[in-house]
Design a protein around this motif. Sequence first.
Motif, PDB file in Angstrom:
ATOM      1  N   LYS A   1       0.830  -1.202   0.000  1.00 54.64           N
ATOM      2  CA  LYS A   1       0.000   0.000   0.000  1.00 54.64           C
ATOM      3  C   LYS A   1       0.869   1.258   0.000  1.00 54.64           C
ATOM      4  O   LYS A   1       0.600   2.232  -0.718  1.00 54.64           O
ATOM      5  N   ALA A   2       1.945   1.245   0.831  1.00 56.29           N
ATOM      6  CA  ALA A   2       2.828   2.414   0.896  1.00 56.29           C
ATOM      7  C   ALA A   2       3.501   2.665  -0.450  1.00 56.29           C
ATOM      8  O   ALA A   2       3.592   3.811  -0.930  1.00 56.29           O
TER       9      ALA A   2
ATOM     10  N   ALA B   1       2.369   1.679  -3.359  1.00 58.40           N
ATOM     11  CA  ALA B   1       1.332   2.104  -4.301  1.00 58.40           C
ATOM     12  C   ALA B   1       1.057   3.601  -4.165  1.00 58.40           C
ATOM     13  O   ALA B   1       0.859   4.308  -5.170  1.00 58.40           O
ATOM     14  N   ASN B   2       1.033   4.104  -2.914  1.00 56.70           N
ATOM     15  CA  ASN B   2       0.817   5.540  -2.700  1.00 56.70           C
ATOM     16  C   ASN B   2       1.963   6.364  -3.274  1.00 56.70           C
ATOM     17  O   ASN B   2       1.754   7.435  -3.864  1.00 56.70           O
ATOM     18  N   MET B   3       3.186   5.871  -3.080  1.00 59.72           N
ATOM     19  CA  MET B   3       4.337   6.585  -3.633  1.00 59.72           C
ATOM     20  C   MET B   3       4.305   6.561  -5.160  1.00 59.72           C
ATOM     21  O   MET B   3       4.693   7.535  -5.815  1.00 59.72           O
TER      22      MET B   3
ATOM     23  N   ILE C   1       1.697   6.628  -6.969  1.00 62.57           N
ATOM     24  CA  ILE C   1       0.729   7.651  -7.405  1.00 62.57           C
ATOM     25  C   ILE C   1       1.418   9.005  -7.514  1.00 62.57           C
ATOM     26  O   ILE C   1       1.226   9.749  -8.479  1.00 62.57           O
ATOM     27  N   ASN C   2       2.249   9.335  -6.503  1.00 64.96           N
ATOM     28  CA  ASN C   2       2.955  10.618  -6.521  1.00 64.96           C
ATOM     29  C   ASN C   2       3.919  10.707  -7.706  1.00 64.96           C
ATOM     30  O   ASN C   2       4.030  11.749  -8.362  1.00 64.96           O
TER      31      ASN C   2
END
Length: 646
Positions: A205-206, A208-210, A212-213
Amino acid sequence: MSASVQPHEDVEEYVCPACKDVLTDPILLPCLHSLCKTCLSTSYTQNISQRVFKCPQCDDDIEKPDNGVDEFQPNYFLNGLVSVYKAKTSKDIKCKICEFQKKDNFAILKCLSCGDFLCEDCGNAHTLTRMTMDHQVESLSELQDGRRDKDMRQKQIITCKTHDGESVKYYCESCSLPICRECQLEDHVGHTCATAKDSQASRRKAIANMIINVEQKIQALKQIAENVDSTVNDINKREKDLIEGVEKTVKKLMDQIEKEKTEILKGLKQTMDDQRDACAARKEQIKTLSDIFAGNVSFCNEIVKNGKDVEVLYQEKPIRRRLMALQSKNVSDLAMKWHAPDIRFRNVFLTVDRIGLFDLTLSKGFSRKPEAPLKFGARHVTGFQLIRRINTTVPREDSFECRATGLGFLYEDHFVVGDQENRKVKIFTRMGHYTETVANVKPSGLAICCDVIGVTDTMSLHLYTNDRTIKKKISLESTGSSYPVAALSDQNFIVVNNKTASFLMFDLRGELVHDVVPAKGSKIRNPVFITSNSKGHIIVSDWLSNCVIIMDDQGKTIKEFKIKAKMGKSAWLPGSICCDHFDNIYVSDFSRSRIIVLNPQGEFMFEHETRMDYLDRPRCMTTDGNGCLLVSGKGGYLNMYNIQYI
C-alpha cells in the motif's frame, strides 16, 4: 551459459543493458535497473580507483558499496520473470545439475518450485530427496504455450542465502529483513517477526501511494514535454514570421531605394543637363562676341595698313572710340560658374557601413506557461551588496563638485553620468575610471536607448551615438521644465514636460512619434523622474502627489504606490526611478536616504538605507541587465551595488 532465445515481443524487458543478452542472476541497482551479476562485477572493477560507476541504461552514477558487489540486492522479482520467460522461449539450455558434475546434457524439464532446468535423468531423481520431494517438475514443451505462466510464478520460491534450501517465508520487523525459519530461530530470537504474507500488505500500500505521486510527476513531465513541443512550434512559427518580416522589409527597402535611386538620378541628370545647356548658351555668346571682336580688329587693321592718309584721319576718332570700348569690356564675367551637385546619404547613421537596420534581441525569459507565484517573470530582491564607491568629480577637469542628474549603462563595462554642475556628459568605466566627456551641455535628464545617448536640458533633447558620429538637437517647448527622459521599449525616448504633465515620444532619429496624455483622474501632477519596464509601461515618481504611478502607453493608470506618514516617521519623497531586467522597480527616497524596492505590480518589497553605505540623499539610479545598480548621492559619489535575488 547463454541460451539461444526465440524472438518474443517482450524480450527487451529481460535483456541486460550491458551484455545485450537475457539476464542471468539479475542484480538490482539503486536506479531500479538490473544487470547480470557478471556484468555488474565487470562494471564495478573498471576504474577501480573511482568511487562510482555508471548504470549502462540510464547513465546514473552508482556508488560502489564498501563490501563489494555482494552488497547489491538480487532482483528476485525479475529473476522469477526471466525464469518463466526462458522456460517458454529458450532452446538447447543446459541441465543445471549436470553443469555441477561437468556434464554437457540439454534440459527437457523444469522444476517449477526451485526453477532449475533438468535433463531427463536429473528430473527423475529430483523428487527423490527429502529437500525436493514436494517440488513439481514439468516438461519444457508443456510450458511453451504460456498457460502455465501463473502456475510457474506461484511455485517459485526464494531460498535463504545463509541456510541453503530453506525458503524465505518470514519478515523481521526489527531488522527490516526477509528471513527463513532457521534465521528466525537462530539470529532473530526475540525480534518482532511475522509471515511474509502478513508483512507485505502495508508495504504494498505504501509503495502504491508513492507510485501515485511519481505518476503525477510523470504526468507533469508529459505536460512539460507537450509544452516543449508547443515551444518548438512557437519557435518555428516565430522564425518563419520573422524571416517573412525581414524579407518583406528588405523588399520594401529595396523597392524604396530603387525608387529613390531613379528619382535622384533623374534629378541629377536634369541638373547636369540644365548646366550643360547653360554652358552651350554661354559658349554661343562667347563665339558671337569673339566674331564681333575679330571683325572690328580686321577692319581696323585694314584701315591702318591700306587706308589713305585722309581716310585714316577721318576714321581715327570712331575707331579709337570702338577700340577703347572693346578694351574696357570685362570678358572675365563670361567665365562659366557652375554648381557641383552632391548626393548625401540621408540616414541617422550618416554612413552606409553604419545603417544598422535590424537588431536581433531576445525577450526576457519568454515562456508559454509562466509560473504563477512570482507573477510576470519577477524575481524577489533580498538585498544589495556594495561593490565600490566611485568619485565622479574628475580632478583637474571639473571646476565644481559633480552633481549627477542622470545615469545610464553604456556597453558592458562603461556608464554615463550627466553632471549638471560642470555642464558635462561624462563616461566612466565600471571600475570608476574617467574616460572622456561626450558633450558640454547642462543635463537635466539622461537615458540610453540602444547605442544612442539622450540628454535633456531645459530647452532641448540632444542625441549622441556612442561613437559620437551623430549629434542632433531637438528643440522642446520652453517652459522651464526639467524634462525627465527615459528609454522606452529599446526603440524610443520618452520625454516629460513636468509643467504640463505630458509625455512626448521620439524615435532614435529625433522624430516625434506621438504624445501621451495621462487619462482623466490620474494623480500625475509633477513627474520629476521617469522609467519604463519590459511591457512598455511608463513609470513616474511624482512630487506633488508623492506617488509612484504606473501607467500604460495610452496614459491609463495601472497602479499607484505611496508611503503614508506614520507617528515619528516623516513621509517619503520619491526620486529617481528605474527597473531591472525582471521589472522590479527601484525608487530613491530622497528625504529619508533609502532605496525602496517594489515588485513588478508596484507593491512594496523592502527598503535599504543608503546612509549605512556612506551615501546621503540618493538622487539618480540606473540598472543594467546583470543585476548591477548605480546610485548617486551628495558629494559627487556613486555607489555600485550587486542586487541579490531569490
